[in-house]
Design a protein around this motif. Structure first.
Motif, PDB file in Angstrom:
ATOM      1  N   VAL A  30      44.637 -24.843 -33.245  1.00 48.10           N
ATOM      2  CA  VAL A  30      45.763 -24.217 -32.543  1.00 48.10           C
ATOM      3  C   VAL A  30      45.294 -22.987 -31.777  1.00 48.10           C
ATOM      4  N   ARG A  31      45.789 -22.836 -30.564  1.00 50.49           N
ATOM      5  CA  ARG A  31      45.637 -21.598 -29.809  1.00 50.49           C
ATOM      6  C   ARG A  31      47.001 -21.240 -29.224  1.00 50.49           C
ATOM      7  N   SER A  32      47.358 -19.975 -29.299  1.00 48.73           N
ATOM      8  CA  SER A  32      48.607 -19.529 -28.673  1.00 48.73           C
ATOM      9  C   SER A  32      48.268 -18.685 -27.452  1.00 48.73           C
ATOM     10  N   VAL A  33      48.838 -19.069 -26.330  1.00 50.59           N
ATOM     11  CA  VAL A  33      48.676 -18.332 -25.081  1.00 50.59           C
ATOM     12  C   VAL A  33      49.938 -18.603 -24.275  1.00 50.59           C
ATOM     13  N   ASN A  34      50.357 -17.651 -23.461  1.00 52.11           N
ATOM     14  CA  ASN A  34      51.595 -17.828 -22.707  1.00 52.11           C
ATOM     15  C   ASN A  34      51.563 -19.141 -21.935  1.00 52.11           C
ATOM     16  N   THR A  35      52.439 -20.040 -22.283  1.00 52.68           N
ATOM     17  CA  THR A  35      52.466 -21.345 -21.616  1.00 52.68           C
ATOM     18  C   THR A  35      53.888 -21.849 -21.490  1.00 52.68           C
ATOM     19  N   HIS A  36      54.164 -22.485 -20.389  1.00 56.30           N
ATOM     20  CA  HIS A  36      55.399 -23.258 -20.232  1.00 56.30           C
ATOM     21  C   HIS A  36      55.051 -24.671 -19.803  1.00 56.30           C
ATOM     22  N   ALA A  37      53.758 -24.979 -19.729  1.00 58.13           N
ATOM     23  CA  ALA A  37      53.305 -26.317 -19.366  1.00 58.13           C
ATOM     24  C   ALA A  37      53.544 -27.277 -20.517  1.00 58.13           C
ATOM     25  N   LYS A  38      53.925 -28.501 -20.175  1.00 56.30           N
ATOM     26  CA  LYS A  38      54.072 -29.547 -21.176  1.00 56.30           C
ATOM     27  C   LYS A  38      53.196 -30.722 -20.760  1.00 56.30           C
ATOM     28  N   PHE A  39      52.120 -30.918 -21.492  1.00 56.52           N
ATOM     29  CA  PHE A  39      51.242 -32.046 -21.187  1.00 56.52           C
ATOM     30  C   PHE A  39      50.566 -32.510 -22.463  1.00 56.52           C
ATOM     31  N   VAL A  40      50.099 -33.759 -22.413  1.00 59.92           N
ATOM     32  CA  VAL A  40      49.283 -34.323 -23.483  1.00 59.92           C
ATOM     33  C   VAL A  40      48.168 -35.123 -22.830  1.00 59.92           C
ATOM     34  N   VAL A  41      46.941 -34.886 -23.246  1.00 60.27           N
ATOM     35  CA  VAL A  41      45.807 -35.695 -22.815  1.00 60.27           C
ATOM     36  C   VAL A  41      45.337 -36.516 -24.008  1.00 60.27           C
ATOM     37  N   LEU A  42      45.212 -37.817 -23.798  1.00 57.14           N
ATOM     38  CA  LEU A  42      44.773 -38.736 -24.841  1.00 57.14           C
ATOM     39  C   LEU A  42      43.512 -39.452 -24.360  1.00 57.14           C
ATOM     40  N   GLN A  43      42.388 -39.170 -25.004  1.00 52.52           N
ATOM     41  CA  GLN A  43      41.126 -39.816 -24.669  1.00 52.52           C
ATOM     42  C   GLN A  43      40.789 -40.798 -25.782  1.00 52.52           C
ATOM     43  N   GLY A  44      41.154 -42.071 -25.563  1.00 54.83           N
ATOM     44  CA  GLY A  44      41.039 -43.082 -26.603  1.00 54.83           C
ATOM     45  C   GLY A  44      39.836 -43.987 -26.455  1.00 54.83           C
ATOM     46  N   LYS A  45      39.768 -45.004 -27.298  1.00 54.59           N
ATOM     47  CA  LYS A  45      38.640 -45.934 -27.290  1.00 54.59           C
ATOM     48  C   LYS A  45      38.636 -46.807 -26.037  1.00 54.59           C
ATOM     49  N   LYS A  46      39.831 -47.126 -25.523  1.00 57.27           N
ATOM     50  CA  LYS A  46      39.925 -48.016 -24.367  1.00 57.27           C
ATOM     51  C   LYS A  46      40.029 -47.265 -23.047  1.00 57.27           C
ATOM     52  N   LYS A  47      40.817 -46.200 -23.021  1.00 53.89           N
ATOM     53  CA  LYS A  47      41.025 -45.496 -21.763  1.00 53.89           C
ATOM     54  C   LYS A  47      41.624 -44.119 -22.016  1.00 53.89           C
ATOM     55  N   THR A  48      41.708 -43.363 -20.933  1.00 49.83           N
ATOM     56  CA  THR A  48      42.256 -42.014 -20.989  1.00 49.83           C
ATOM     57  C   THR A  48      43.615 -41.986 -20.298  1.00 49.83           C
ATOM     58  N   LEU A  49      44.585 -41.355 -20.947  1.00 47.26           N
ATOM     59  CA  LEU A  49      45.932 -41.233 -20.400  1.00 47.26           C
ATOM     60  C   LEU A  49      46.377 -39.776 -20.476  1.00 47.26           C
ATOM     61  N   THR A  50      47.132 -39.351 -19.481  1.00 44.75           N
ATOM     62  CA  THR A  50      47.721 -38.020 -19.474  1.00 44.75           C
ATOM     63  C   THR A  50      49.226 -38.163 -19.378  1.00 44.75           C
ATOM     64  N   VAL A  51      49.926 -37.493 -20.270  1.00 49.09           N
ATOM     65  CA  VAL A  51      51.393 -37.486 -20.262  1.00 49.09           C
ATOM     66  C   VAL A  51      51.855 -36.136 -19.737  1.00 49.09           C
ATOM     67  N   LEU A  52      52.607 -36.148 -18.649  1.00 47.72           N
ATOM     68  CA  LEU A  52      53.208 -34.945 -18.088  1.00 47.72           C
ATOM     69  C   LEU A  52      54.714 -35.084 -18.211  1.00 47.72           C
ATOM     70  N   SER A  53      55.377 -34.042 -18.699  1.00 46.74           N
ATOM     71  CA  SER A  53      56.818 -34.159 -18.889  1.00 46.74           C
ATOM     72  C   SER A  53      57.474 -32.788 -18.845  1.00 46.74           C
ATOM     73  N   THR A  54      58.788 -32.792 -18.772  1.00 44.80           N
ATOM     74  CA  THR A  54      59.550 -31.552 -18.906  1.00 44.80           C
ATOM     75  C   THR A  54      59.895 -31.287 -20.358  1.00 44.80           C
ATOM     76  N   MET A  55      59.549 -32.207 -21.246  1.00 44.80           N
ATOM     77  CA  MET A  55      59.965 -32.131 -22.647  1.00 44.80           C
ATOM     78  C   MET A  55      59.018 -31.294 -23.497  1.00 44.80           C
ATOM     79  N   ASN A  56      59.598 -30.463 -24.348  1.00 44.16           N
ATOM     80  CA  ASN A  56      58.843 -29.829 -25.422  1.00 44.16           C
ATOM     81  C   ASN A  56      58.701 -30.821 -26.576  1.00 44.16           C
TER      82      ASN A  56
END
Length: 223
Positions: free
Chosen positions: A123-149
Motif C-alpha cells: 500500500v502507498r497513500s498519495v493524493n489521488t483521484h484516479a481510478k484504474f487497475v492494471v492486470l498483467q496476467g499469464k495470457k495478456k495485459t488489461l487495464t481497467v479505467l473507470s469513474t468507480m471507486n
C-alpha cells in the motif's frame, strides 16, 4: 518521474475495436465474451456492476496469476474482501495499491484490513483521484479505467477495459515511481501529501518551456 517517463505518458492510439456494454443482468458475460474476443470494452452501469466485479472478470480473461496495480480515492470492506478472495483463488498475486490519504480517517477499518490481507508494503497513500487497475496476467495485459471507486456504486458510472501494453506500461511507470519515492510507514499521514508535492515538483522540473508549449498544442489521451 523523469523526462523520458513523462513524455511516454502521452499516448495516441488508433481506433480500437470496442464492444459497447449496456446495463443488464448479463453484463459480466458480455464483458467476458468481448475480452476473450480481444476487443476493448466500454460501458455504463447504474449500480448493477461494481469495479471489483469487472476486475474479477478481467483477471480471468487475462489468464489469472495477475500482477495487479490499482488506484482509488475510496475503498469499502466488501470490495477489500473480494480483492482478497481473488488473491486466494489465484486470479491475482502481487499487488500495488494506491489509496488517497483521506481514507486513513474516513475508512480506518478498511485500511487495517488492507494491511492484514496484503501487507503494509503493498500500500502507498498519495493524493489521488484516479481510478484504474492494471492486470498483467499469464495470457495478456488489461487495464481497467473507470469513474468507480472500490465501493458500491448505486449511481451512473462508466468503465473501460483496454488491451495492450502501452497504457499498462505508462501507468506502471507512474506506479513504480510512487513505490520508489513513498515510504509505506508514512501511509495516511501528512507526509503522504508531502510526497505528492515532491512527485509533482519532480515532474514539473523535468519539463522545459519548449516541452510545455508542445504539450499544450496537442490533444492527448487522459489516463
Amino acid at each position: 518521474m523523469d523526462e523520458i517517463k513523462l513524455k511516454k505518458a502521452i499516448l495516441r492510439r488508433d481506433k480500437a475495436d470496442t464492444k459497447i456494454i449496456k446495463e443488464s443482468m448479463v453484463m459480466r458475460n458480455e464483458i467476458r465474451e468481448g475480452l476473450n474476443e480481444g476487443r476493448d470494452i466500454f460501458g455504463y452501469t447504474m449500480g448493477m456492476l461494481n469495479v471489483i466485479d469487472i476486475v474479477e472478470v478481467a483477471s480471468e480473461c487475462a489468464g489469472g496469476e495477475c500482477d495487479l496495480a490499482l488506484s482509488t480515492w475510496s475503498i469499502a470492506q466488501a470490495d477489500v474482501m473480494k480483492l482478497g478472495a481473488l488473491k486466494d483463488q489465484g486470479l491475482i498475486q502481487n499487488c500495488k495499491l494506491i489509496i488517497d490519504p483521506s481514507v486513513g480517517s474516513r475508512r480506518p477499518a478498511e485500511v487495517e484490513l488492507l494491511y492484514h490481507m496484503f501487507g503494509r508494503d503493498a500500500v502507498r497513500s498519495v493524493n489521488t483521484h484516479a481510478k484504474f487497475v492494471v492486470l498483467q496476467g499469464k495470457k495478456k495485459t488489461l487495464t481497467v479505467l473507470s469513474t468507480m471507486n472500490f465501493t458500491k456504486n448505486p449511481r451512473i458510472e462508466q468503465f473501460q477495459c483496454i488491451h495492450g501494453d502501452d497504457i499498462a506500461v505508462t501507468t506502471m511507470d507512474m506506479v513504480n515511481d510512487i513505490w520508489d519515492k513513498c515510504d509505506p510507514y508514512e501511509n495516511f499521514t501528512t507526509q503522504a501529501m508531502d510526497n505528492f508535492e515532491k512527485l509533482r515538483e519532480r515532474m514539473q522540473g523535468n519539463l522545459d518551456l519548449d516541452d510545455t508549449m508542445d504539450l499544450s498544442m496537442n490533444t492527448f489521451s487522459a489516463l
